[in-house]
Design a protein around this motif. Structure first.
Motif, PDB file in Angstrom:
ATOM      1  N   ALA A  83       0.829  -1.213   0.000  1.00  0.00           N
ATOM      2  CA  ALA A  83       0.000   0.000   0.000  1.00  0.00           C
ATOM      3  C   ALA A  83       0.863   1.262   0.000  1.00  0.00           C
ATOM      4  N   VAL A  84       1.877   1.296   0.869  1.00  0.00           N
ATOM      5  CA  VAL A  84       2.742   2.478   0.941  1.00  0.00           C
ATOM      6  C   VAL A  84       3.527   2.638  -0.360  1.00  0.00           C
ATOM      7  N   SER A  85       3.994   1.558  -0.937  1.00  0.00           N
ATOM      8  CA  SER A  85       4.721   1.619  -2.209  1.00  0.00           C
ATOM      9  C   SER A  85       3.851   2.218  -3.301  1.00  0.00           C
ATOM     10  N   ALA A  86       2.592   1.832  -3.314  1.00  0.00           N
ATOM     11  CA  ALA A  86       1.674   2.380  -4.315  1.00  0.00           C
ATOM     12  C   ALA A  86       1.478   3.878  -4.117  1.00  0.00           C
ATOM     13  N   VAL A  87       1.315   4.284  -2.866  1.00  0.00           N
ATOM     14  CA  VAL A  87       1.124   5.707  -2.574  1.00  0.00           C
ATOM     15  C   VAL A  87       2.363   6.513  -2.981  1.00  0.00           C
ATOM     16  N   VAL A  88       3.556   6.003  -2.666  1.00  0.00           N
ATOM     17  CA  VAL A  88       4.799   6.703  -2.996  1.00  0.00           C
ATOM     18  C   VAL A  88       4.957   6.813  -4.514  1.00  0.00           C
ATOM     19  N   ALA A  89       4.701   5.724  -5.220  1.00  0.00           N
ATOM     20  CA  ALA A  89       4.843   5.737  -6.680  1.00  0.00           C
ATOM     21  C   ALA A  89       3.869   6.724  -7.322  1.00  0.00           C
ATOM     22  N   VAL A  90       2.641   6.717  -6.850  1.00  0.00           N
ATOM     23  CA  VAL A  90       1.627   7.625  -7.406  1.00  0.00           C
ATOM     24  C   VAL A  90       1.963   9.070  -7.062  1.00  0.00           C
ATOM     25  N   LEU A 130      12.357   6.702   0.903  1.00  0.00           N
ATOM     26  CA  LEU A 130      11.388   5.718   1.390  1.00  0.00           C
ATOM     27  C   LEU A 130      11.576   4.363   0.717  1.00  0.00           C
ATOM     28  N   VAL A 131      12.173   4.360  -0.483  1.00  0.00           N
ATOM     29  CA  VAL A 131      12.319   3.105  -1.231  1.00  0.00           C
ATOM     30  C   VAL A 131      13.185   2.093  -0.490  1.00  0.00           C
ATOM     31  N   PRO A 132      14.404   2.417  -0.048  1.00  0.00           N
ATOM     32  CA  PRO A 132      15.174   1.409   0.699  1.00  0.00           C
ATOM     33  C   PRO A 132      14.496   0.979   1.990  1.00  0.00           C
ATOM     34  N   MET A 133      13.753   1.882   2.622  1.00  0.00           N
ATOM     35  CA  MET A 133      13.033   1.504   3.831  1.00  0.00           C
ATOM     36  C   MET A 133      11.952   0.476   3.504  1.00  0.00           C
ATOM     37  N   LEU A 134      11.277   0.696   2.384  1.00  0.00           N
ATOM     38  CA  LEU A 134      10.248  -0.253   1.962  1.00  0.00           C
ATOM     39  C   LEU A 134      10.854  -1.604   1.591  1.00  0.00           C
ATOM     40  N   LEU A 135      12.027  -1.575   0.961  1.00  0.00           N
ATOM     41  CA  LEU A 135      12.691  -2.831   0.595  1.00  0.00           C
ATOM     42  C   LEU A 135      13.095  -3.615   1.840  1.00  0.00           C
ATOM     43  N   VAL A 136      13.588  -2.918   2.850  1.00  0.00           N
ATOM     44  CA  VAL A 136      13.940  -3.588   4.106  1.00  0.00           C
ATOM     45  C   VAL A 136      12.699  -4.219   4.731  1.00  0.00           C
ATOM     46  N   ALA A 137      11.603  -3.491   4.732  1.00  0.00           N
ATOM     47  CA  ALA A 137      10.352  -4.019   5.281  1.00  0.00           C
ATOM     48  C   ALA A 137       9.882  -5.235   4.489  1.00  0.00           C
ATOM     49  N   ALA A 138      10.069  -5.188   3.154  1.00  0.00           N
ATOM     50  CA  ALA A 138       9.661  -6.317   2.314  1.00  0.00           C
ATOM     51  C   ALA A 138      10.492  -7.555   2.621  1.00  0.00           C
ATOM     52  N   VAL A 139      11.796  -7.367   2.870  1.00  0.00           N
ATOM     53  CA  VAL A 139      12.662  -8.491   3.231  1.00  0.00           C
ATOM     54  C   VAL A 139      12.233  -9.080   4.572  1.00  0.00           C
ATOM     55  N   ALA A 165       5.753  -8.033  -2.023  1.00  0.00           N
ATOM     56  CA  ALA A 165       6.090  -6.772  -1.362  1.00  0.00           C
ATOM     57  C   ALA A 165       7.393  -6.203  -1.921  1.00  0.00           C
ATOM     58  N   THR A 166       8.341  -7.087  -2.219  1.00  0.00           N
ATOM     59  CA  THR A 166       9.616  -6.633  -2.775  1.00  0.00           C
ATOM     60  C   THR A 166       9.412  -6.000  -4.141  1.00  0.00           C
ATOM     61  N   VAL A 167       8.631  -6.658  -4.971  1.00  0.00           N
ATOM     62  CA  VAL A 167       8.342  -6.109  -6.308  1.00  0.00           C
ATOM     63  C   VAL A 167       7.613  -4.774  -6.179  1.00  0.00           C
ATOM     64  N   ALA A 168       6.653  -4.716  -5.251  1.00  0.00           N
ATOM     65  CA  ALA A 168       5.908  -3.472  -5.043  1.00  0.00           C
ATOM     66  C   ALA A 168       6.838  -2.351  -4.593  1.00  0.00           C
ATOM     67  N   ALA A 169       7.809  -2.663  -3.734  1.00  0.00           N
ATOM     68  CA  ALA A 169       8.738  -1.649  -3.230  1.00  0.00           C
ATOM     69  C   ALA A 169       9.667  -1.141  -4.323  1.00  0.00           C
ATOM     70  N   LEU A 170       9.919  -1.980  -5.315  1.00  0.00           N
ATOM     71  CA  LEU A 170      10.787  -1.569  -6.419  1.00  0.00           C
ATOM     72  C   LEU A 170      10.106  -0.596  -7.374  1.00  0.00           C
ATOM     73  N   VAL A 171       8.789  -0.610  -7.405  1.00  0.00           N
ATOM     74  CA  VAL A 171       8.059   0.243  -8.352  1.00  0.00           C
ATOM     75  C   VAL A 171       8.346   1.735  -8.114  1.00  0.00           C
ATOM     76  N   PRO A 172       8.197   2.255  -6.874  1.00  0.00           N
ATOM     77  CA  PRO A 172       8.535   3.670  -6.687  1.00  0.00           C
ATOM     78  C   PRO A 172      10.012   3.955  -6.955  1.00  0.00           C
ATOM     79  N   GLY A 173      10.870   2.944  -6.763  1.00  0.00           N
ATOM     80  CA  GLY A 173      12.279   3.127  -7.077  1.00  0.00           C
ATOM     81  C   GLY A 173      12.492   3.346  -8.566  1.00  0.00           C
ATOM     82  N   VAL A 174      11.772   2.605  -9.382  1.00  0.00           N
ATOM     83  CA  VAL A 174      11.862   2.770 -10.835  1.00  0.00           C
ATOM     84  C   VAL A 174      11.317   4.138 -11.246  1.00  0.00           C
ATOM     85  N   VAL A 175      10.205   4.533 -10.634  1.00  0.00           N
ATOM     86  CA  VAL A 175       9.619   5.842 -10.933  1.00  0.00           C
ATOM     87  C   VAL A 175      10.604   6.958 -10.564  1.00  0.00           C
ATOM     88  N   TRP A 176      11.203   6.850  -9.376  1.00  0.00           N
ATOM     89  CA  TRP A 176      12.178   7.864  -8.931  1.00  0.00           C
ATOM     90  C   TRP A 176      13.352   7.941  -9.896  1.00  0.00           C
TER      91      TRP A 176
END
Length: 295
Positions: A8-15, A43-52, A59-70
């Motif tokens: 959910a947070v990854s989606a919000v960050v990406a959007v 927020l992206v590395p924090m989300l990746l840590v949470a996904a791990v 969750a890992t794939v979702a966390a990568l999405v805002p990273g790609v957008v950034w």
């Protein structure tokens, strides 16, 4: 539960990153948020840590999405290199800080080897103006803003950018390669819930630029508008940002001790930026924006 939070947070960050200009101003909050937009990437590395921790591939794939957008939005700023080559005009702009007792020292360091320097938050007869008057043959000051030049200045004019008093100026500088119309501006401040005055002064600045038929225009100053602020769309285009064109990194200038945004700008038309960057300004809460231009 953690997996759902990460997704959910990854989606919000990406959007938020991709669609920030579609978000309503929300009483001036959104433009201020846009001023620090690149920092949302942390927020992206924090989300990746949470996904791990959640041990979730989704969750890992979702966390990568805002990273790609950034990376798509800001990655070029980290790998960009200056075009280089010969330049005809070395310029800078700095908010010297109205309470800065060391402003003379600040401008002395910055102005070395410059052709033009614009300053804001000057005090009449203060140390910055005194030092610059010794370093440059030509100058023109209006209230708290000023322009110093190694080349002759003419057609000077004080400007009110909607603040009720002159806090900007226009001048024509005659360089060996031809004339350049220079604007120096210090626009209204922008804070959460208080961007109306800044927005009005931005619109006023745009009208001045649109009405100017000069082949070469240079706008220097503290615009209180970050590169990523939607307000900059009012000036770029028609003008080009020297940092975006020829600088490496984001070129943050404020606050000076740990810059997180860039309200200080060198914008131009009819020229080519060869280099751009940032220089320290002793005692000021801003760093200086510097650039080299080819006419």
């Amino acid at each position: 539960m953690l997996k759902r939070v990460v997704v959910a947070v990854s989606a919000v960050v990406a959007v938020t990153l991709a669609g920030h200009q579609l978000v309503p101003a929300l009483g001036g909050f959104t433009p201020v948020m846009e001023s620090v937009l690149p920092w949302i990437g942390w927020l992206v590395p924090m989300l990746l840590v949470a996904a791990v921790i959640a041990r979730s591939t989704a969750a890992t794939v979702a966390a990568l999405v805002p990273g790609v957008v950034w990376a798509a939005m800001f990655g070029s700023a980290l790998v960009r290199s200056a075009p280089g080559g010969p330049s005809d005009l070395a310029v800078a702009t700095v908010n010297v800080g109205v309470r800065n007792s060391a402003s003379g020292e600040a401008v002395r360091v910055i102005a070395d080897n410059l052709d033009l320097l614009a300053a804001q938050e000057l005090t009449p007869g203060g140390p910055a103006a005194k030092e610059l008057n010794k370093m440059f043959k030509y100058h023109y000051q209006v209230s708290t803003v000023g322009l110093w030049s190694r080349y002759p200045i003419s057609q000077t004019k004080p400007l009110d950018v909607g603040l009720g008093w002159p806090r900007a100026l226009r001048a024509v500088v005659s360089t060996p390669k031809g004339k350049v119309t220079v604007y120096v501006m210090h626009l209204a401040s922008a804070r959460p819930g208080m961007t109306a005055s800044r927005d009005a002064s931005l619109a006023h600045a745009r009208r001045l630029v649109d009405a100017d038929a000069s082949a070469r225009i240079l706008l220097l100053g503290d615009l209180n508008t970050a590169t990523t602020d939607r307000g900059m769309q009012g000036l770029t285009p028609p003008l080009t940002d020297a940092q975006t064109e020829a600088g490496d990194g984001f070129g943050f200038t404020w606050p000076s001790r740990f810059p997180i945004t860039r309200p200080d700008h060198i914008l131009f038309k009819g020229m080519t930026a060869t280099r751009a960057g940032v220089a320290p300004a002793t005692g000021s809460d801003h760093r200086a924006a510097v650039a080299s231009l080819r006419l």
